[in-house]
Design a protein around this motif. Sequence first.
Motif, PDB file in Angstrom:
ATOM      1  N   ARG A 195      -0.323  35.017  10.340  1.00 22.25           N
ATOM      2  CA  ARG A 195       1.059  34.053  10.130  1.00 22.25           C
ATOM      3  C   ARG A 195       0.509  32.745   9.575  1.00 22.25           C
ATOM      4  N   SER A 196      -0.695  32.693   8.953  1.00 20.09           N
ATOM      5  CA  SER A 196      -1.147  31.628   8.202  1.00 20.09           C
ATOM      6  C   SER A 196      -0.184  31.163   7.262  1.00 20.09           C
ATOM      7  N   SER A 197       0.452  31.994   6.456  1.00 20.93           N
ATOM      8  CA  SER A 197       1.392  31.706   5.205  1.00 20.93           C
ATOM      9  C   SER A 197       2.486  31.132   5.747  1.00 20.93           C
ATOM     10  N   GLN A 198       2.919  31.189   6.834  1.00 21.06           N
ATOM     11  CA  GLN A 198       4.377  30.713   7.404  1.00 21.06           C
ATOM     12  C   GLN A 198       4.179  29.373   8.018  1.00 21.06           C
ATOM     13  N   ILE A 199       2.976  29.059   8.213  1.00 21.45           N
ATOM     14  CA  ILE A 199       2.571  27.664   8.677  1.00 21.45           C
ATOM     15  C   ILE A 199       2.044  26.665   7.701  1.00 21.45           C
ATOM     16  N   ASP A 200       2.469  25.230   7.826  1.00 22.02           N
ATOM     17  CA  ASP A 200       1.761  24.442   6.977  1.00 22.02           C
ATOM     18  C   ASP A 200       0.068  24.363   7.069  1.00 22.02           C
ATOM     19  N   ARG A 201      -0.525  24.155   6.248  1.00 25.88           N
ATOM     20  CA  ARG A 201      -1.894  24.514   6.122  1.00 25.88           C
ATOM     21  C   ARG A 201      -2.611  23.588   7.023  1.00 25.88           C
ATOM     22  N   THR A 202      -2.275  22.205   7.008  1.00 25.61           N
ATOM     23  CA  THR A 202      -2.845  21.211   8.181  1.00 25.61           C
ATOM     24  C   THR A 202      -2.591  21.689   9.491  1.00 25.61           C
ATOM     25  N   LEU A 203      -1.431  21.977   9.715  1.00 24.11           N
ATOM     26  CA  LEU A 203      -0.960  22.303  11.033  1.00 24.11           C
ATOM     27  C   LEU A 203      -1.676  23.484  11.537  1.00 24.11           C
ATOM     28  N   PHE A 204      -1.810  24.483  10.505  1.00 21.77           N
ATOM     29  CA  PHE A 204      -2.553  25.731  10.944  1.00 21.77           C
ATOM     30  C   PHE A 204      -4.004  25.497  11.475  1.00 21.77           C
ATOM     31  N   HIS A 205      -4.668  24.612  10.651  1.00 20.20           N
ATOM     32  CA  HIS A 205      -6.026  24.229  10.857  1.00 20.20           C
ATOM     33  C   HIS A 205      -5.929  23.592  12.339  1.00 20.20           C
ATOM     34  N   LEU A 206      -5.129  22.751  12.632  1.00 21.26           N
ATOM     35  CA  LEU A 206      -5.079  22.189  14.150  1.00 21.26           C
ATOM     36  C   LEU A 206      -4.913  23.149  15.182  1.00 21.26           C
ATOM     37  N   ILE A 207      -4.019  24.041  14.896  1.00 20.08           N
ATOM     38  CA  ILE A 207      -3.791  25.302  15.627  1.00 20.08           C
ATOM     39  C   ILE A 207      -5.273  25.958  15.893  1.00 20.08           C
ATOM     40  N   GLN A 208      -5.833  26.226  14.865  1.00 21.80           N
ATOM     41  CA  GLN A 208      -7.012  26.933  15.021  1.00 21.80           C
ATOM     42  C   GLN A 208      -7.911  26.173  15.940  1.00 21.80           C
ATOM     43  N   LYS A 209      -8.040  24.870  15.738  1.00 23.32           N
ATOM     44  CA  LYS A 209      -8.939  24.050  16.555  1.00 23.32           C
ATOM     45  C   LYS A 209      -8.595  24.100  18.012  1.00 23.32           C
ATOM     46  N   SER A 210      -7.371  23.907  18.198  1.00 24.72           N
ATOM     47  CA  SER A 210      -6.977  23.994  19.784  1.00 24.72           C
ATOM     48  C   SER A 210      -6.889  25.335  20.135  1.00 24.72           C
ATOM     49  N   ALA A 211      -6.900  26.294  19.671  1.00 25.57           N
ATOM     50  CA  ALA A 211      -7.048  27.785  20.024  1.00 25.57           C
ATOM     51  C   ALA A 211      -8.383  27.979  20.152  1.00 25.57           C
ATOM     52  N   ALA A 212      -9.435  27.409  19.481  1.00 25.49           N
ATOM     53  CA  ALA A 212     -10.798  27.722  19.911  1.00 25.49           C
ATOM     54  C   ALA A 212     -11.105  27.220  21.070  1.00 25.49           C
ATOM     55  N   GLU A 213     -10.647  25.653  21.219  1.00 27.70           N
ATOM     56  CA  GLU A 213     -11.036  25.357  22.658  1.00 27.70           C
ATOM     57  C   GLU A 213     -10.503  25.775  23.806  1.00 27.70           C
ATOM     58  N   VAL A 214      -9.079  26.453  23.616  1.00 27.27           N
ATOM     59  CA  VAL A 214      -8.709  27.304  24.778  1.00 27.27           C
ATOM     60  C   VAL A 214      -9.688  28.538  24.989  1.00 27.27           C
ATOM     61  N   VAL A 215      -9.997  29.254  23.889  1.00 25.62           N
ATOM     62  CA  VAL A 215     -11.243  30.430  24.028  1.00 25.62           C
ATOM     63  C   VAL A 215     -12.343  29.936  24.819  1.00 25.62           C
ATOM     64  N   ALA A 216     -12.981  28.610  24.393  1.00 24.21           N
ATOM     65  CA  ALA A 216     -14.244  28.347  25.014  1.00 24.21           C
ATOM     66  C   ALA A 216     -13.981  28.043  26.193  1.00 24.21           C
ATOM     67  N   SER A 217     -12.721  27.389  26.769  1.00 26.21           N
ATOM     68  CA  SER A 217     -12.591  27.071  28.037  1.00 26.21           C
ATOM     69  C   SER A 217     -12.439  28.168  28.975  1.00 26.21           C
ATOM     70  N   TYR A 218     -11.618  29.142  28.694  1.00 21.25           N
ATOM     71  CA  TYR A 218     -11.394  30.494  29.278  1.00 21.25           C
ATOM     72  C   TYR A 218     -12.221  31.782  29.188  1.00 21.25           C
ATOM     73  N   SER A 219     -13.396  31.414  28.519  1.00 21.63           N
ATOM     74  CA  SER A 219     -14.090  32.480  28.281  1.00 21.63           C
ATOM     75  C   SER A 219     -14.884  33.326  29.231  1.00 21.63           C
ATOM     76  N   GLY A 220     -14.882  32.662  30.365  1.00 27.99           N
ATOM     77  CA  GLY A 220     -15.507  33.548  31.457  1.00 27.99           C
ATOM     78  C   GLY A 220     -14.307  34.605  32.015  1.00 27.99           C
ATOM     79  N   TRP A 221     -12.980  34.323  31.440  1.00 29.71           N
ATOM     80  CA  TRP A 221     -12.012  35.562  32.041  1.00 29.71           C
ATOM     81  C   TRP A 221     -12.034  36.686  31.072  1.00 29.71           C
TER      82      TRP A 221
END
Length: 986
Positions: free
Chosen positions: A490-516
Motif C-alpha cells: 500500500r506504500s504507493s497510496q500513502i505519503d512517503r513521510t507518513l508511510f515511514h512513520l507507520i513503519q516505525k510504529s508498526a515495528a514497535e508493535v511487533v517488538a512489544s508483542y513478539s512473545g505472542w
Amino acid sequence: MESLQAQVVQAVRILNHDTQSVNRVAANQWLVQFQNSDAAWEVATSIMSMDSSPTIDLEVELFAGQVLKRKIQCDVGKLSLDGRAALQKALLMSAKKFSNGPSQLLTQICVALSALVLRAAEVRKPVERLFASLNELQGQGTGSNAVLELLTVLPEEVVDDQSLLSSVEFGRRSQFSREILSHTGAVLEFLLQQSISDGLDKHNRRSKVLRCLLSWVRLGCFLEIPQSAIPSHPLLGFVYSSLQDPGSFELAVEVLTELVSRHEGLPQVLLPRMLDVKDGLLMPALAAGEENVIRGVATLIAELGQAAPALVAQGSREALDLAESLLRCVSFPSCDWEIAESTLQFWCTLAEYLVSCEDTSAALPTFIPVYSALLEALIVRAQVPDQIEEGSFAEDDLDGVSGLPGGLALFRKNLDEPLVDVCRLLGPKQFLASLLSGAEAWSQFETPVPWRSVEARLFALHTASEVVLSERQILDITPVLHLIVVLPSRSSQIDRTLFHLIQKSAAEVVASYSGWLHNFPSFVTPLLAFLASGLTVPVAVSSCAAALRKVCEDSPNLSHESTSIAGLLRIGEELHALPLTLEEEEDVMCAIGRVLSSLTSVADLNAALEHLLKPSHVAIETLLSTDSDNSLRHHSKAYWTVLQAGIRAVHRIGVLFGQLTGAFSTKDNGDEPVLRIIAHFWPLFERLLTSRHMEDSSLASATCKSLSQAIQASAGIAVEEFGQEKEHGALIVETLMVLTSSEAMAAMTTSYSCDQEPELAEVYFGLMSTFVHSCPHEVVAAADTLLEISFNRASICCTAMHRGAALAAMSYMSNFLEVVLSAFTAPRSVSLDGSFLGAAARVCLQCGENVVSGMMYALLGVSAITRVNKATIILQQLSALCYFSANVDSHFPLNFSTLQGWLVSAVQGLPPEYLKPGEVETLIPIWLKAMEAAAGDVYRSKASMNSGGRASGGGYLQGAGGRMLKRLLREFADTHRFTAPSYGPS
C-alpha cells in the motif's frame, strides 16, 4: 563625583546607541568595572534621587537601579549600618518618585529594597521598620502604587529559586518569611481596598492586585488565617470575577490554581462554580477558537481535579460535567499540544484513584464511557498533523529520533502514563477493542484508510503493551499483523513521510508483542521481511532492528524455516552497506546469531557463518592494507570511511561471538564453529593490534569487546584443548600483551588519561576480567607479566573521575583476587596448581602496595562514596590472602607484616594536606585490626563451604569484620570529601 556621574551617563548612551561595535564593547567593559567599584553606591543612589536633569533619562535610571540591585545582592556587607539606612531611605524616596512609572524602573527599585531588607539581619526589626515606612508611603498621593509593587516583590525574594539567594543563610530567609507573614492581615486588607478602588486604569490595577496576591499565596498567606474563612473571603470572589476580564484572566487562573493546590477545602467550593466557567468562558472560547482562554480553563479544571480526586470520583453531576469540559479541551484542534498536555495529570490521578480505591467501585462504571472517549480524543491529538505530509515542517522543527514535530514528540512521551492508565481502567480487552475498532478494513484495498489515525493507534497499542501483556491472556491482534504484512503493497497510496512513520510504529508493535507470535506462526516470516525493509528508512531503522532481534529471540522455531534463515543471511551479508549505528547493527547481528545458534547442523552453521562474515573480513583487510598506503591516511574523509567500516566489522564479529557462546558444547572433528571463527580472525586481530589504527579509541574499544566475547565463547568448549596444547593459551596471552602495549592502552598511566578514554578503559578491564575467569590456571599463570602491568594500571584507573571506568578497574582486581582465593582455598581433594599460585604471589607482592594506595586515592576522589563497597571487598580479599598465607600455607610469601607494610607506605605516601593532624598514627592500627577481622570472615566462610556446609562467618562485607572495615572506609571517604583533588597515584 559629578565627573564620574557624567562618565556613567555617556557610557550608557554609547552602549545603547553607538553604531560602532568597538565603542559599545569598550563602554560595556567600563560600566562593568564601575559597577564593581565602591563609588558605584554613591553615584547610582545620586542618579536615582535626582528630581530632574536634562542629562538623566530612563536608560540611565534603569542602569542605576540595576547597579544598586546587583550590589545589594552581592556586596551589601561592605556598607556600614548608617550607609544601609541611608540607602533604604533613598530607595523609598525613589519608589515614591517613580510610583506612577515607568513600571520597569519601579520594579527595579522595589527589588533592590526587598533585597536590602532581607540582608539586614543585624538591624533590629528591619521588616517592621519597612512596613511602618510603607504605611507612611501609602498615605502620600500615589504612593499606594509603590506599596503595591513592593508588596509584590517582597515575597518573591524568598519564594523564587534564585541563585543569588545562596548568599543569604536559610535561617535568615525563614525568619524573613515569618516576619513578612506576620503582616498578612494588613496586606490582605490593603489588597481588598485596592481591588474595589475606582480609577482611570481599573483593569491595570486589577492585574497588579492579582500579581501581588499571587506572590503572597505562594508564600502561604492564607495559612495565616482560619481555613474555614477562605471560601467566603472577599478576595476569593475578586479573583473569581477577574476570570471574566480578558486582561486579568491568566493571572486569575494562576491565583486560583495556587489556592486549590494549597488549601484542601477549596475544590469542594469551586467545583459547582465550574459549570458557570464552562458555559460562560469555555464554550464561547471553543466556538471562537480562543486558545488562551481554553488553555487557562483547562489548567484550572485539571488542577481542581488533581487536588481532589476523591471528590471527582464520586461521579456527581458537577464532577462528570468537569470531566466532560476537559474532554472538550483535549479534543480542541490546537496548533500545538499544550492544551491537551495540561490535562494529562488530571486523568492519571483520577484513574489511579478509581482503580485503587475500593470506595469507588460503584462509580467506576460511570467513568468507563468518559475514559473511552478520552482514548479517542488522545488518539486524535496524537496523530501526525497534515502539514507533515505537505512538507510544511522545516527539518529543524522535527525531532531527530521520532521524526515527528518537536511538540508532538514531547506530547507522545507524556502520553505513556495516561495510555497505560486508560488501559488499566478499561481493561486490556476493551482497550484493544476500542483501539482497533474498524481495523479489519485497514488492509482492504477497496476501503479508504485513515492512515494518520492508524499510525497513532499503533503508537498507543505499543505504549500500553506492558498492561496488555500483564494479563497473561493472548488477545486477537490478527488485524494488526495482517495490516503490517500488506503494508508494503500500500506504500504507493500513502505519503512517503507518513508511510515511514507507520513503519516505525508498526515495528514497535511487533517488538512489544513478539512473545505472542508463536500463536500466529504464519505471520512470522512476512514480518521479518517487513522489518528488513525498514532497515533502510532512517526514522524507522532503530525500531525495525530492535523488533528483528525481539522476534528472533522469541521465535524458537525460526531455525527450522529455511526461508527465514536465507532472508536473515541476506540481511547480514548486506549489513555493511547499510548506514546503521553500532547499536542498530548489534540488534540485527543478535537476531541473526540467535537463529544460527539454534541450528542443529555444524556444517550448515559453518556455511552460514562463512557467508555472513565475509564482508567483515574484507573490511578489516582493507583497513590493514592502508598501512602500506599511507597516502590514504592523509585524506581524512576517505580514511575515516575505511576506519568506520573496520570498526563495524570488528563489532559485528564480537556480537556474533556473544550469540554463539555455548551453541555447540562438543567437538565435531575439529570443525567447531566458534574455534573456526577464532582461527580465521585471530591473525587479523594480531595485525590490527600492532597497527597504527589502534590509536583510534573506538577501534581499540571494539577490538577489546570482540576479544572478550571470543574468550567467553571459546572457554566452555576449548578448556581441555588449551590445557593440552599450550600454544593456544600462549596465543591469547601474546594477543593480550600486544593489546596492553598498544599506543591507546600504553598511554593510560594516569587517572587523567583514563578519564580521556573511559569506554576503552571499561572494555579493557572487562576483557582482563574475562581472561582471568575463563581461562585455565596454567594459561593465566603464564601471563604474570601481563597481570602485573594490568594490575598496576587498574590501581591507577580506579581513581578516575569516570565512575564506570573506575569500577571496571576495581572489578578486574577483585575478580583476579577471587580466582586466587578460590584456588588457595580449594578442597584438599583438588590439587593445587603451583605455577598459578606462584604467579599470583608475584603479582600480589609487586602490586599490593599500589593496590592499597589506589584504594585510598579512590576514597579521596570524586564519587568516593560509590566506591566504598568495591574498595572494601578488594582490601578484604588482600587481607584474606595474607591471612591464609600466614595460617594455612607458609609457602605463599604473604603475611600481615606484608599487609601492614603496604598500608603504612600507602598512608605515608599521601600528601600531608590530605590527612588531618595525627591521623596517620591512629588510622593504620584501626584499619589493620578491621582488615584482620574481615579476613577472618572470609576464612570461616570458605572453610565452611569446603566442608560441605553453608557459608558461615559472613563472607565479603556480611560478617562483623567486613562490616567494620566498610564502616571505616565509608567514614574515611565521608570525612575527607573534597579534601583531595581527583588525581590518583601516577
